[in-house]
Design a protein around this motif. Structure first.
Motif, PDB file in Angstrom:
ATOM      1  N   MET A  31       9.502  55.509  31.237  1.00 51.23           N
ATOM      2  CA  MET A  31      10.856  55.247  31.713  1.00 51.23           C
ATOM      3  C   MET A  31      10.850  54.843  33.182  1.00 51.23           C
ATOM      4  SD  MET A  31      13.978  54.916  30.991  1.00 51.23           S
ATOM      5  CE  MET A  31      14.395  55.746  29.491  1.00 51.23           C
ATOM      6  N   VAL A  32      10.055  55.511  34.007  1.00 48.98           N
ATOM      7  CA  VAL A  32       9.956  55.155  35.423  1.00 48.98           C
ATOM      8  C   VAL A  32       9.422  53.734  35.571  1.00 48.98           C
ATOM      9  CG1 VAL A  32       8.731  55.649  37.577  1.00 48.98           C
ATOM     10  CG2 VAL A  32       9.727  57.510  36.249  1.00 48.98           C
ATOM     11  N   ARG A  33       8.378  53.403  34.816  1.00 52.74           N
ATOM     12  CA  ARG A  33       7.801  52.064  34.857  1.00 52.74           C
ATOM     13  C   ARG A  33       8.828  51.013  34.423  1.00 52.74           C
ATOM     14  NH1 ARG A  33       3.781  52.453  31.122  1.00 52.74           N
ATOM     15  NH2 ARG A  33       3.124  54.357  32.111  1.00 52.74           N
ATOM     16  N   PHE A  34       9.582  51.327  33.377  1.00 50.51           N
ATOM     17  CA  PHE A  34      10.596  50.411  32.862  1.00 50.51           C
ATOM     18  C   PHE A  34      11.718  50.199  33.879  1.00 50.51           C
ATOM     19  CE2 PHE A  34      14.524  49.678  30.448  1.00 50.51           C
ATOM     20  CZ  PHE A  34      14.173  48.516  29.791  1.00 50.51           C
ATOM     21  N   LEU A  35      12.221  51.279  34.468  1.00 51.55           N
ATOM     22  CA  LEU A  35      13.337  51.178  35.404  1.00 51.55           C
ATOM     23  C   LEU A  35      12.939  50.567  36.743  1.00 51.55           C
ATOM     24  CD1 LEU A  35      15.134  54.565  34.710  1.00 51.55           C
ATOM     25  CD2 LEU A  35      15.809  52.280  33.953  1.00 51.55           C
ATOM     26  N   SER A  36      11.683  50.735  37.142  1.00 53.56           N
ATOM     27  CA  SER A  36      11.236  50.154  38.406  1.00 53.56           C
ATOM     28  C   SER A  36      10.755  48.717  38.237  1.00 53.56           C
ATOM     29  CB  SER A  36      10.131  51.002  39.016  1.00 53.56           C
ATOM     30  OG  SER A  36       8.973  50.942  38.221  1.00 53.56           O
ATOM     31  N   ALA A  37      10.753  48.223  37.001  1.00 54.00           N
ATOM     32  CA  ALA A  37      10.362  46.841  36.677  1.00 54.00           C
ATOM     33  C   ALA A  37       8.939  46.525  37.114  1.00 54.00           C
ATOM     34  CB  ALA A  37      11.357  45.849  37.272  1.00 54.00           C
ATOM     35  N   ARG A  38       8.047  47.519  37.065  1.00 56.90           N
ATOM     36  CA  ARG A  38       6.646  47.270  37.382  1.00 56.90           C
ATOM     37  C   ARG A  38       5.891  46.712  36.182  1.00 56.90           C
ATOM     38  NH1 ARG A  38       4.780  52.653  40.364  1.00 56.90           N
ATOM     39  NH2 ARG A  38       5.574  53.415  38.403  1.00 56.90           N
ATOM     40  N   ALA A  39       6.500  46.728  35.022  1.00 53.86           N
ATOM     41  CA  ALA A  39       5.863  46.168  33.825  1.00 53.86           C
ATOM     42  C   ALA A  39       6.279  44.706  33.691  1.00 53.86           C
ATOM     43  CB  ALA A  39       6.281  46.951  32.593  1.00 53.86           C
ATOM     44  N   ASP A  40       5.363  43.855  33.276  1.00 59.99           N
ATOM     45  CA  ASP A  40       5.673  42.432  33.109  1.00 59.99           C
ATOM     46  C   ASP A  40       6.626  42.208  31.948  1.00 59.99           C
ATOM     47  OD1 ASP A  40       4.029  41.831  35.211  1.00 59.99           O
ATOM     48  OD2 ASP A  40       2.290  41.432  33.936  1.00 59.99           O
ATOM     49  N   ALA A  41       6.447  42.953  30.888  1.00 60.22           N
ATOM     50  CA  ALA A  41       7.293  42.823  29.703  1.00 60.22           C
ATOM     51  C   ALA A  41       7.313  44.162  28.977  1.00 60.22           C
ATOM     52  CB  ALA A  41       6.752  41.740  28.784  1.00 60.22           C
ATOM     53  N   CYS A  42       8.373  44.405  28.269  1.00 61.17           N
ATOM     54  CA  CYS A  42       8.473  45.654  27.522  1.00 61.17           C
ATOM     55  C   CYS A  42       7.452  45.649  26.384  1.00 61.17           C
ATOM     56  CB  CYS A  42       9.886  45.803  26.960  1.00 61.17           C
ATOM     57  SG  CYS A  42      10.099  47.301  25.992  1.00 61.17           S
ATOM     58  N   PRO A  43       6.567  46.632  26.339  1.00 59.90           N
ATOM     59  CA  PRO A  43       5.546  46.649  25.288  1.00 59.90           C
ATOM     60  C   PRO A  43       6.108  47.027  23.920  1.00 59.90           C
ATOM     61  CG  PRO A  43       5.352  48.592  26.666  1.00 59.90           C
ATOM     62  CD  PRO A  43       6.408  47.721  27.292  1.00 59.90           C
ATOM     63  N   TYR A  44       7.349  47.490  23.865  1.00 62.49           N
ATOM     64  CA  TYR A  44       7.945  47.926  22.606  1.00 62.49           C
ATOM     65  C   TYR A  44       8.922  46.906  22.038  1.00 62.49           C
ATOM     66  CZ  TYR A  44       6.013  52.167  24.463  1.00 62.49           C
ATOM     67  OH  TYR A  44       5.158  53.080  24.991  1.00 62.49           O
ATOM     68  N   TRP A  45       9.095  45.782  22.700  1.00 63.00           N
ATOM     69  CA  TRP A  45      10.055  44.779  22.246  1.00 63.00           C
ATOM     70  C   TRP A  45       9.645  44.242  20.879  1.00 63.00           C
ATOM     71  CZ3 TRP A  45       9.888  39.671  20.821  1.00 63.00           C
ATOM     72  CH2 TRP A  45      11.109  39.046  20.696  1.00 63.00           C
ATOM     73  N   ARG A  46      10.604  44.228  19.970  1.00 61.10           N
ATOM     74  CA  ARG A  46      10.413  43.632  18.638  1.00 61.10           C
ATOM     75  C   ARG A  46      11.639  42.807  18.342  1.00 61.10           C
ATOM     76  NH1 ARG A  46       9.468  48.371  14.719  1.00 61.10           N
ATOM     77  NH2 ARG A  46      10.921  47.065  13.622  1.00 61.10           N
ATOM     78  N   PRO A  47      11.476  41.650  17.746  1.00 57.53           N
ATOM     79  CA  PRO A  47      12.650  40.816  17.457  1.00 57.53           C
ATOM     80  C   PRO A  47      13.586  41.504  16.482  1.00 57.53           C
ATOM     81  CG  PRO A  47      10.703  39.932  16.371  1.00 57.53           C
ATOM     82  CD  PRO A  47      10.240  41.056  17.258  1.00 57.53           C
ATOM     83  N   GLY A  48      14.858  41.507  16.799  1.00 56.25           N
ATOM     84  CA  GLY A  48      15.866  42.129  15.946  1.00 56.25           C
ATOM     85  C   GLY A  48      16.404  41.137  14.944  1.00 56.25           C
ATOM     86  N   ASP A  49      15.613  40.795  13.964  1.00 54.20           N
ATOM     87  CA  ASP A  49      15.965  39.801  12.956  1.00 54.20           C
ATOM     88  C   ASP A  49      16.762  40.468  11.844  1.00 54.20           C
ATOM     89  OD1 ASP A  49      16.143  37.687  11.226  1.00 54.20           O
ATOM     90  OD2 ASP A  49      13.976  37.431  10.989  1.00 54.20           O
ATOM     91  N   ASP A  50      18.068  40.218  11.818  1.00 53.68           N
ATOM     92  CA  ASP A  50      18.932  40.814  10.797  1.00 53.68           C
ATOM     93  C   ASP A  50      18.603  40.333   9.393  1.00 53.68           C
ATOM     94  OD1 ASP A  50      20.269  42.171  12.735  1.00 53.68           O
ATOM     95  OD2 ASP A  50      21.867  40.688  12.926  1.00 53.68           O
TER      96      ASP A  50
END
Length: 57
Positions: A31-50
């Motif tokens: 959460m700290v890494r995510f909120l401080s934007a030190r990560a290049d991209a979210c490693p948990y992102w998955r396309p929300g294909d309905d």
């Protein structure tokens, strides 16, 4: 972040907060890494294909 949360499967509307939230269960360090934007991209992102479920039927 280089990915857009709006297209992620974990990004959903919460009526209690009256806002969209990320439902991914992040630990404190993530959460700290995510909120401080030190990560290049979210490693948990998955396309929300309905339509993904509909195509399997």
């Amino acid at each position: 972040m280089s990915t857009k949360c709006e297209t992620c499967v974990y990004y959903s509307y919460d009526e209690e907060y009256d806002d969209y939230i990320c439902e991914m269960d992040l630990d404190e360090d993530e959460m700290v890494r995510f909120l401080s934007a030190r990560a290049d991209a979210c490693p948990y992102w998955r396309p929300g294909d309905d339509y993904r479920t509909a195509r399997r039927q």
